[in-house]
Write an enzyme that holds these catalytic residues in place. Structure first.
Site, short mmCIF file in Angstrom:
data_model
loop_
_atom_site.label_atom_id
_atom_site.label_comp_id
_atom_site.label_asym_id
_atom_site.label_seq_id
_atom_site.Cartn_x
_atom_site.Cartn_y
_atom_site.Cartn_z
N TYR A 123 -46.81 17.24 106.72
CA TYR A 123 -47.83 17.57 107.69
C TYR A 123 -49.28 18.11 107.08
CZ TYR A 123 -43.36 17.97 110.75
OH TYR A 123 -42.22 17.42 111.28
N LYS A 175 -34.42 14.75 99.91
CA LYS A 175 -34.44 13.37 99.93
C LYS A 175 -34.65 12.53 98.70
CE LYS A 175 -33.31 9.61 102.40
NZ LYS A 175 -32.03 9.28 102.83
N ASP A 209 -30.09 13.53 105.47
CA ASP A 209 -29.41 12.87 106.32
C ASP A 209 -27.64 13.48 106.46
OD1 ASP A 209 -29.72 11.71 103.88
OD2 ASP A 209 -29.57 9.70 104.61
N ASP A 233 -38.63 21.32 110.00
CA ASP A 233 -38.76 21.21 111.35
C ASP A 233 -37.85 20.53 112.42
OD1 ASP A 233 -40.25 21.26 113.82
OD2 ASP A 233 -41.77 19.37 113.09
MG MG Z 1 -40.65 22.01 115.78
#
Ligand code: MG
Ligand code: NAI
Length: 338
Positions: A123, A175, A209, A233
């Site tokens: 982000y 990850k 995952d 998030d």
């Molecule tokens: Mg969100």
């Protein structure tokens, strides 16, 4: 003495849930002197900019804010004001606790605190399109980055939070098998910090995952999670779903110079203006704000009243399969506060 704080009602359901939250905080005797400011769509309509200087200046002075959700246009339009605020005030730690309140749901005893890195990762805002619009070879790219110092402080925040809140275990979610550089560094630095806390906090790690699946199979195995910006998030919305939905999930954005409290959910345009949004998430964010300013017993009183209203009084908004309005719910919490 009253503590000055910035209030950003936001848009969509923001003004409705903000009004409900202020009513509850006042009934609990919280002494905030609110400096109301605009951001997002509401600011755009009023002043032509989604993040006015006055709003930034207010937050610089108060170093404390309560914020309703802000709509971010999808695809084009202005960039996320939420992300801009996190960057401007370096609000690096996003703390999202989720706890079962409603009995009879899918899971009885979820109690997870997720700590999300809030300023780096995918982000970053470094993105663009190379090539011309309609060209089939045009390439879109979004750049993710991380720094050792950024990783270190978020890991440290999570482990220190565990110690100060009596939490037993922190799970590092990554990850690193695929994103070897980006989340490999996150894992390595987090494990280094974990070693400093050995004997006080248990640490383990898991690939994102697998974590998503295990959360659904058996959320009780998780205590705290520390993870990157995007994984946090996504997983925090998943965890909110485990405890009854976004209407119950609060969040805190913490930096060294400012702290901004909000709901995890967005502006919910599908129910905005109808007076039926669940204000619990923002009320619980208000409780985190009370904790932050050193009023944990007042925060606990509000949390307890809110839980009683949902669980014992059966006053619930439609997202929790009830018929209460936003203000009706807030009034029920105020009655419990006495
Ligand atoms: Mg969100
Ligand atoms: P959303 O969280 O606004 O809504 C998702 C679903 O949950 C909707 O069905 C909505 O009705 C429901 N919901 C959310 N909060 C609720 C509440 N308090 N009570 C009852 N139901 C509730 O997510 P969506 O639709 O993806 O995003 C809408 C806008 O909000 C977008 O512009 C997005 O960028 C923005 N957003 C802002 C955030 C913030 O200000 N921190 C966070 C997330 C999204």
């Amino acid at each position: 003495m009253k503590r000055r704080a910035t209030l950003i009602p936001g848009d969509g359901i923001g003004p409705e849930i903000t009004a409900a939250t202020l009513r509850v905080l006042a009934a609990a005797g919280a002494e905030f002197e609110w400096d109301e400011q605009l951001a997002g769509m509401a600011a755009m309509e009023e002043s032509g900019t989604p993040l006015p200087d006055a709003t930034l200046e207010s937050l610089r002075q108060t170093q404390l804010g309560l914020k309703g959700p802000l709509t971010t246009p999808v695809g084009g339009g202005f960039r996320s004001i939420n992300v801009a605020l996190r960057k401007e005030f370096d609000l690096y730690a996003n703390v999202r606790p989720a706890k079962t309140i409603v009995p009879g749901g899918r899971y009885e005893n979820v109690d997870i605190v997720l700590v999300r890195e809030n300023t780096e990762g995918l982000y970053s805002g470094f993105e663009g399109i190379i090539g011309i619009g309609g060209d089939p070879r045009a390439m879109a790219q979004s750049v993710a980055y991380t720094t050792r110092v950024g990783r270190e402080r978020i890991a440290r925040y999570a482990f220190e939070y565990a110690v100060s809140h009596g939490r037993k275990k922190v799970t590092i979610v990554h990850k690193a098998n695929i994103l070897k550089a980006l989340t490999g560094l996150f894992l390595e630095v987090s494990q280094g910090v974990a070693r400093e806390f050995a004997g006080r906090v248990v640490a383990d790690d898991i690939i994102v995952d697998a974590c998503a699946m295990k959360l659904v199979l058996d959320p009780a195995q998780f205590d705290m999670i520390v993870t990157t910006n995007m994984f946090g998030d996504i997983l925090s919305d998943e965890i909110a779903g485990l405890v009854g939905g976004l209407g119950l999930a609060p969040g805190a954005n913490i930096g060294s110079k400012c702290a901004l409290f909000e709901a995890v959910h967005g502006s919910a345009p599908d129910i905005a203006g109808k007076g039926v949004a669940n204000p619990s998430a923002l009320i619980l964010a208000g409780c985190m704000m009370l904790d932050h300013v050193g009023e944990p017993s007042r925060a606990d009183r509000v949390r307890k009243a809110l839980e009683q209203v949902i669980r014992d009084d059966n006053v619930r908004t439609p997202d929790l399969k009830g018929h209460a309005t936003t203000m009706g719910f807030a009034d029920a919490v105020c009655r419990r506060l006495g």
